[in-house]
Design an enzyme around this catalytic site. Structure first.
Site, short mmCIF file in Angstrom:
data_model
loop_
_atom_site.label_atom_id
_atom_site.label_comp_id
_atom_site.label_asym_id
_atom_site.label_seq_id
_atom_site.Cartn_x
_atom_site.Cartn_y
_atom_site.Cartn_z
N LYS A 29 -0.90 18.80 39.41
CA LYS A 29 -0.27 19.94 40.05
C LYS A 29 0.04 21.07 39.07
CE LYS A 29 4.48 18.15 39.83
NZ LYS A 29 5.02 19.20 38.94
N THR A 30 0.43 20.72 37.83
CA THR A 30 0.75 21.78 36.87
C THR A 30 -0.49 22.61 36.55
OG1 THR A 30 2.49 20.41 35.89
CG2 THR A 30 1.72 22.28 34.60
N ASP A 212 7.67 24.93 41.95
CA ASP A 212 7.28 23.57 41.61
C ASP A 212 8.35 22.59 42.09
OD1 ASP A 212 5.84 21.50 40.56
OD2 ASP A 212 6.42 21.85 38.48
N GLU A 213 7.95 21.35 42.38
CA GLU A 213 8.90 20.30 42.82
C GLU A 213 9.74 20.78 44.00
OE1 GLU A 213 8.40 17.52 41.64
OE2 GLU A 213 7.97 17.54 39.49
N GLN A 243 8.23 11.68 46.23
CA GLN A 243 8.96 11.67 44.96
C GLN A 243 10.29 12.39 45.06
OE1 GLN A 243 6.53 11.86 41.20
NE2 GLN A 243 4.99 12.70 42.57
N ARG A 591 4.47 5.91 37.01
CA ARG A 591 4.54 6.38 35.62
C ARG A 591 3.52 5.64 34.75
NH1 ARG A 591 5.77 10.64 36.98
NH2 ARG A 591 5.51 9.70 39.02
#
Length: 658
Positions: A29-30, A212-213, A243, A591
């Protein structure tokens, strides 16, 4: 756009109108956000100076700025805004201070400052009651409510009392020309929703918004997004409802669904290809999170190999669990030649780290425990920031009280209470009252002389502030305030004194690197930084809570304490709120890049007696084909024990040879 998959490219090319990118864990996504900014600028859609990319941490903002700078050459990215929600709110408040009823150079109170004010407004209240009140006030602000709206919406006596306290607290902040962190979102929202002129001006400044997020936004942050985006909705929101793990601090994952209702033309793009994890880890994660209800279901997949099955250990107790983790960690590091930084151990609560720390220390494995004392929470740093705040804003009573006692002067609590009473009667802030000879005469002579000396020092430093660069001003106040001498006197060793002095030097260095702003703005910006933004562990095993792990990735991951009552948490079980706990474990599982270990203990000792644990119900939600429990494969278990025994003997021989 070389290397982008079809969905990523689709998200980048959508340059007009509202867009929601549902980005699964590890889906790049970044990179999508960075490429989107490059496309908007290089394609002539929006100039960089009219683009704002909003993140939740300064660390994420810094990384994004660096990646955009590498992507946009020369001055193409000049004027681009990449910052946190609170930093953007601070920028709006500093620009529009007059419309918000603030004077230039207002102070930003941190959580401790706010707690101190509430404690003063609640005489005789127990610490837990003050903290509970702070939480209620913060919750009202995160919902975007003014004191009047909080009172109107109050249900029951407790909420009505909290609303009344909220009103008195805001009056106190107004008197001090100060805001708290929650106000940095609430006040800009209030302005942009009620002042058409200000709203139009900020929409002109920010022509395109990237968030973002987005699943972590609270109600006030979502309203800020809407106010800036307007009806047209030129924005890209990136988020993952799977998330969303911060409901306890006000995050509302329903904001992702609300976007579709507020913007009927909303386009939705799903990023489901994972570039981080093995397929086995992803299949386990998908099966777990599928138990939660979804408005936009996703199924992550990867082109990576299947990898080894997820190990599930049953241990005798917490100490045995920690010993197994440490031994397996050491063996894996030696076998694969992996650096310690490839390993992470995750847990539900920070108290679970104690046994792990002991086990790692016994094997001399270096580790870094995230969530230790934050740089900005260190006493000497907060003392220096209080001096800076007072220099910038003489009406900051909280800064005055801390600076006056840093270092200690011959001014006791009784004298301070008397000075506060005189200041209130004269309608003056404490710093102005301390400059009044008439008021000082009403205090004990020794204390009055100490206060007068302090005000002389402040007056001199305030003069220095007009000619010294901010970094040199920090060094000057540290030296002239007596802070260094006090640190030396109260440090138990020369090394401790050097460490604390180094913290003050780091503070000065930060001001040296932050260009183009006055001391008041710099102090306010520094107050927005969090511990996570400065968390640099180096080559050490990372120990951290599951909440702190979001956004990170490691080659090898251990998750301990998978028992009912721990994960899922006892309160969540009692209240039937398992969805967020499931999302928390999902975050932990995703993770892991290569290997994952899950462990639980059969019993624990509490209050001197043994208590039986029940394995986490979430373990039964994982596909049996993807996990391997102890005893499932006796042959493989025997081979594994033999391999570890051989490695242990080799270590002993090497030690004896040495």
């Amino acid at each position: 756009m070389h290397g982008l998959n079809h969905q990523q490219r689709d998200a980048v090319l959508h340059a007009q109108g509202p867009l929601l990118v549902l980005a699964g864990a590890g889906s790049g996504k970044t990179r999508v956000i960075v490429e989107k900014i490059a496309h908007l600028v290089q394609g002539g859609h929006v100039p960089a100076k009219r683009i704002a990319a909003i993140t939740f941490t300064n660390k994420a903002a810094k990384e994004m700025r660096e990646r955009v700078a590498r992507r946009l050459k020369g001055d193409a990215g000049e004027g681009l805004t990449v910052c946190t929600f609170h930093a953007l709110g601070l920028r709006i408040a500093q620009t529009e201070h007059a419309k918000l009823g603030l004077r230039r150079g207002f102070s930003v109170f941190d959580a401790d400052d706010s707690l101190a004010q509430l404690r003063d407004l609640m005489p005789g209240a127990k610490p837990d009651a003050v903290q509970a009140a702070q939480s209620l006030v913060s919750r009202a602000k995160n919902a975007g409510l003014s004191p009047e709206e909080a009172a109107a919406n109050a249900l029951g006596v407790r909420e009505r009392e909290a609303a009344a306290l909220y009103a008195r607290y805001q009056q106190r902040l107004h008197a001090f020309n100060a805001v708290d962190f929650d106000d940095l979102i609430r006040l800009p929202v209030q302005l942009l929703e009620t002042d058409a002129e200000a709203n139009a001006a900020w929409r002109e400044r920010i022509g395109y918004l990237l968030v973002d997020e987005c699943q972590d936004t609270n109600d006030a942050q979502y309203r800020l997004l809407k106010a800036l985006a307007g009806e047209r909705g030129d924005f890209t929101c990136v988020g993952d409802d799977d998330q969303s793990i911060y409901a306890w601090r006000g995050a509302n994952p329903e904001n992702l669904s609300q976007l579709a209702r507020d913007y009927p033309a909303l386009k939705i793009v799903k990023l489901e290809q994972n570039y981080r994890c093995s397929n086995r880890v992803l299949r386990a994660a998908n099966a777990l999170i599928a138990r939660n209800p979804h408005e936009h279901p996703k199924t992550l997949w990867s082109a990576q190999a299947d990898g080894e099955r997820i190990r599930v250990w049953e241990c005798r107790d917490g100490a045995h669990e920690a010993e197994k983790v440490a031994a397996e960690l050491q063996f894996t590091a030696q076998k694969h030649g992996a650096p310690w930084s490839d390993f992470c151990v995750l847990f539900r609560g920070n108290h679970q780290s104690r046994a792990l720390e002991k086990a790692l220390q016994l094997l001399r494995i270096p580790y870094h425990l995230s969530g230790g004392t934050a740089f900005l929470d260190r006493g000497e740093v907060k003392d220096a920031l209080a001096w800076l705040r007072l220099l910038a804003n003489p009406e900051d009573d909280a800064a005055f009280l801390r600076a006056l006692q840093s270092p200690k002067r011959e001014v006791g609590a009784t004298t301070l209470a008397k000075l506060g009473e005189l200041a209130r009667e004269a309608h003056l802030p404490l710093a102005r009252a301390a400059e009044s000879v008439g008021l000082l005469k009403q205090l004990p002579t020794r204390s009055a002389n100490a206060i007068a000396g302090f005000t002389d020092l402040i007056r001199g430093l305030r003069g220095d502030a007009s000619r010294l660069p901010p970094s040199e001003l920090v060094r000057a106040l540290v030296a002239r305030s007596g802070m260094l001498e006090a640190l030396r006197a109260h440090s138990s060793s020369e090394s401790l004194f050097a460490l604390r002095r180094g913290n003050l030097e780091e503070l000065a260095d930060w001001f040296a690197n932050a260009r183009g702003a006055g001391i008041a703005e710099l102090a306010a910006q520094l107050g927005l930084l969090s511990h996570a933004d400065r968390d640099n562990a180096g080559n050490q095993v990372r120990l951290m809570s599951l909440h702190a792990a979001k956004g990170l990735e490691f080659r090898y991951v251990f998750i301990v304490g998978l028992e009912d009552g721990t994960l899922p948490h006892e309160a969540s079980i009692d209240e039937g709120r398992l969805e967020e706990e499931r999302r928390l474990l999902y975050v932990g599982i995703t993770r892991a890049k290569e290997r994952l270990w899950l462990s639980h203990a059969r019993e624990a000792t509490r209050w001197g007696s043994k208590q039986r644990h029940v394995p986490s119900r979430f373990l039964d939600e994982l596909p049996a084909a993807e996990i391997q429990r102890d005893g499932d494969d006796p042959v493989a278990d025997a081979a594994r024990k033999a391999e570890r025994a051989a490695a242990g003997f080799a270590d002993i021989r090497a030690l004896l040879d040495g």
